[in-house]
Write a protein that holds these residues in place. Sequence first.
Motif, PDB file in Angstrom:
ATOM      1  N   LEU A 108      47.603  23.840  28.028  1.00 40.27           N
ATOM      2  CA  LEU A 108      47.633  25.268  27.909  1.00 40.27           C
ATOM      3  C   LEU A 108      49.615  24.832  27.885  1.00 40.27           C
ATOM      4  N   HIS A 109      50.011  25.904  27.490  1.00 44.28           N
ATOM      5  CA  HIS A 109      51.360  25.726  26.937  1.00 44.28           C
ATOM      6  C   HIS A 109      51.199  26.972  28.465  1.00 44.28           C
ATOM      7  N   SER A 110      52.152  27.265  28.927  1.00 47.11           N
ATOM      8  CA  SER A 110      52.588  28.093  29.891  1.00 47.11           C
ATOM      9  C   SER A 110      52.679  29.642  29.582  1.00 47.11           C
ATOM     10  N   ASP A 111      53.825  29.834  28.360  1.00 49.98           N
ATOM     11  CA  ASP A 111      53.978  30.777  27.498  1.00 49.98           C
ATOM     12  C   ASP A 111      52.884  31.187  26.607  1.00 49.98           C
ATOM     13  N   ALA A 112      51.831  30.970  26.869  1.00 52.82           N
ATOM     14  CA  ALA A 112      50.468  31.039  25.054  1.00 52.82           C
ATOM     15  C   ALA A 112      50.000  32.438  25.756  1.00 52.82           C
ATOM     16  N   PHE A 113      50.359  33.415  26.312  1.00 48.79           N
ATOM     17  CA  PHE A 113      50.042  34.601  26.613  1.00 48.79           C
ATOM     18  C   PHE A 113      50.532  35.460  27.052  1.00 48.79           C
ATOM     19  N   GLY A 130      31.488  21.428  31.425  1.00 48.98           N
ATOM     20  CA  GLY A 130      32.482  21.577  32.094  1.00 48.98           C
ATOM     21  C   GLY A 130      33.865  21.596  31.410  1.00 48.98           C
ATOM     22  N   THR A 131      33.701  21.813  30.075  1.00 45.46           N
ATOM     23  CA  THR A 131      35.053  21.636  28.994  1.00 45.46           C
ATOM     24  C   THR A 131      35.425  23.588  29.107  1.00 45.46           C
ATOM     25  N   MET A 132      34.172  24.176  28.810  1.00 48.99           N
ATOM     26  CA  MET A 132      35.180  25.370  28.916  1.00 48.99           C
ATOM     27  C   MET A 132      35.436  25.905  30.079  1.00 48.99           C
ATOM     28  N   LEU A 133      34.741  25.435  31.134  1.00 46.30           N
ATOM     29  CA  LEU A 133      34.922  25.846  32.757  1.00 46.30           C
ATOM     30  C   LEU A 133      36.178  25.641  33.022  1.00 46.30           C
ATOM     31  N   ALA A 134      36.507  24.776  32.690  1.00 41.33           N
ATOM     32  CA  ALA A 134      38.412  23.513  33.153  1.00 41.33           C
ATOM     33  C   ALA A 134      38.877  25.038  32.294  1.00 41.33           C
ATOM     34  N   ALA A 135      38.864  25.335  29.910  1.00 39.22           N
ATOM     35  CA  ALA A 135      39.875  26.232  29.660  1.00 39.22           C
ATOM     36  C   ALA A 135      39.234  27.770  30.431  1.00 39.22           C
ATOM     37  N   ALA A 136      37.962  27.745  31.127  1.00 43.15           N
ATOM     38  CA  ALA A 136      38.715  29.124  31.430  1.00 43.15           C
ATOM     39  C   ALA A 136      39.336  29.365  32.547  1.00 43.15           C
ATOM     40  N   SER A 137      39.133  28.840  33.476  1.00 43.20           N
ATOM     41  CA  SER A 137      40.381  27.896  34.794  1.00 43.20           C
ATOM     42  C   SER A 137      41.444  28.227  34.314  1.00 43.20           C
ATOM     43  N   LEU A 138      42.002  27.743  33.603  1.00 45.38           N
ATOM     44  CA  LEU A 138      43.544  27.608  33.426  1.00 45.38           C
ATOM     45  C   LEU A 138      43.708  28.507  32.199  1.00 45.38           C
ATOM     46  N   ILE A 139      43.138  29.546  31.983  1.00 40.49           N
ATOM     47  CA  ILE A 139      43.171  31.250  30.985  1.00 40.49           C
ATOM     48  C   ILE A 139      43.833  31.895  32.253  1.00 40.49           C
ATOM     49  N   ALA A 140      42.474  31.395  33.640  1.00 40.23           N
ATOM     50  CA  ALA A 140      42.705  32.467  34.884  1.00 40.23           C
ATOM     51  C   ALA A 140      43.533  32.401  35.164  1.00 40.23           C
ATOM     52  N   ARG A 141      44.472  30.942  35.633  1.00 39.68           N
ATOM     53  CA  ARG A 141      45.094  30.290  36.442  1.00 39.68           C
ATOM     54  C   ARG A 141      46.914  30.983  35.922  1.00 39.68           C
ATOM     55  N   SER A 142      46.906  31.178  34.594  1.00 44.69           N
ATOM     56  CA  SER A 142      48.009  31.757  34.159  1.00 44.69           C
ATOM     57  C   SER A 142      48.027  34.070  33.581  1.00 44.69           C
ATOM     58  N   GLY A 143      47.152  33.692  34.784  1.00 44.87           N
ATOM     59  CA  GLY A 143      47.039  35.275  34.252  1.00 44.87           C
ATOM     60  C   GLY A 143      45.944  36.156  33.371  1.00 44.87           C
ATOM     61  N   GLY A 144      45.038  36.124  32.724  1.00 39.84           N
ATOM     62  CA  GLY A 144      44.699  36.200  31.252  1.00 39.84           C
ATOM     63  C   GLY A 144      43.351  37.451  32.224  1.00 39.84           C
ATOM     64  N   HIS A 145      42.969  37.836  31.236  1.00 42.31           N
ATOM     65  CA  HIS A 145      41.318  38.615  31.705  1.00 42.31           C
ATOM     66  C   HIS A 145      40.253  37.517  30.256  1.00 42.31           C
ATOM     67  N   ILE A 146      39.599  37.232  31.300  1.00 41.54           N
ATOM     68  CA  ILE A 146      38.457  36.543  30.203  1.00 41.54           C
ATOM     69  C   ILE A 146      37.598  37.449  29.973  1.00 41.54           C
ATOM     70  N   VAL A 147      37.684  37.907  28.584  1.00 41.87           N
ATOM     71  CA  VAL A 147      36.448  38.879  28.201  1.00 41.87           C
ATOM     72  C   VAL A 147      35.249  38.165  28.159  1.00 41.87           C
ATOM     73  N   GLU A 148      35.255  37.061  27.629  1.00 44.60           N
ATOM     74  CA  GLU A 148      33.726  36.173  27.062  1.00 44.60           C
ATOM     75  C   GLU A 148      33.834  34.892  26.644  1.00 44.60           C
ATOM     76  N   LEU A 149      33.283  33.409  27.132  1.00 43.97           N
ATOM     77  CA  LEU A 149      33.548  32.500  26.598  1.00 43.97           C
ATOM     78  C   LEU A 149      32.333  32.356  25.586  1.00 43.97           C
ATOM     79  N   ALA A 150      32.730  31.756  24.130  1.00 42.70           N
ATOM     80  CA  ALA A 150      31.802  32.325  23.250  1.00 42.70           C
ATOM     81  C   ALA A 150      31.944  30.744  22.207  1.00 42.70           C
TER      82      ALA A 150
END
Length: 176
Positions: A108-113, A130-150
């Motif tokens: 994920l780009h460090s300036d994505a959001f 596995g793919t969804m959880l890895a993506a969620a981890s990237l978003i969480a590490r970047s300080g995003g609030h995860i509304v839902e995985l779809a």
Amino acid sequence: SSIYGDYIKSVIRTVPDWPQPGVNFRDITPLLQNSAAFRKLIDSFVHRYQELEVDAIAAIDARGFIVGAPLAYELGCSFVPVRKKGKLPFKTISETYTLEYGESTVELHSDAFREHDRIVIIDDLIATGGTMLAAASLIARSGGHIVELASILDLPELGGSAKIREAGYSVFSVCS
Ligand code: PRP
Ligand code: HPA
């Protein structure tokens, strides 16, 4: 699942023994070829997320892009690609996860959001999760609030969606 779930499921094709013997591959290309079905699919996601003040759709390389881009366009929010290793040109953060055989890395780009942005992560299909959880981890590490995985399709017998819920995330699939 959505009100169009049974219809969407009926236009997903099962290809037996692909990519290897014993695997029933769920192929979304008939759904994509059918413009009425594709519209109902995107509308299902739009309906679910339009009132939830989503700042960005984070879509997973490659089939997640097909649904993520029209969804972001309709919601009027940003589109953020979560890509396989080595594809993003700017500063990235990465997450490596285990596959059935071997491992894979998403970036994920460090300036994505911006920090605290409200993000929906989207992909075509949840298998082991596995793919969804890895993506969620990237978003969480970047300080995003995860509304839902779809996803379009969940394969519950592989346990992925249950694992994602156990990790504390909300999951939505149009059909399973
Ligand atoms: C598939 C699918 C999901 C993932 C699901 O992607 O599109 O991203 O696997 O599996 P999981 O829940 O066990 O992680 P693939 O790696 O085949 O990539 P593609 O979209 O580029 O074809
Ligand atoms: N279809 C598409 N992608 C997949 C599948 C499938 O059945 N299993 C894991 N990734």
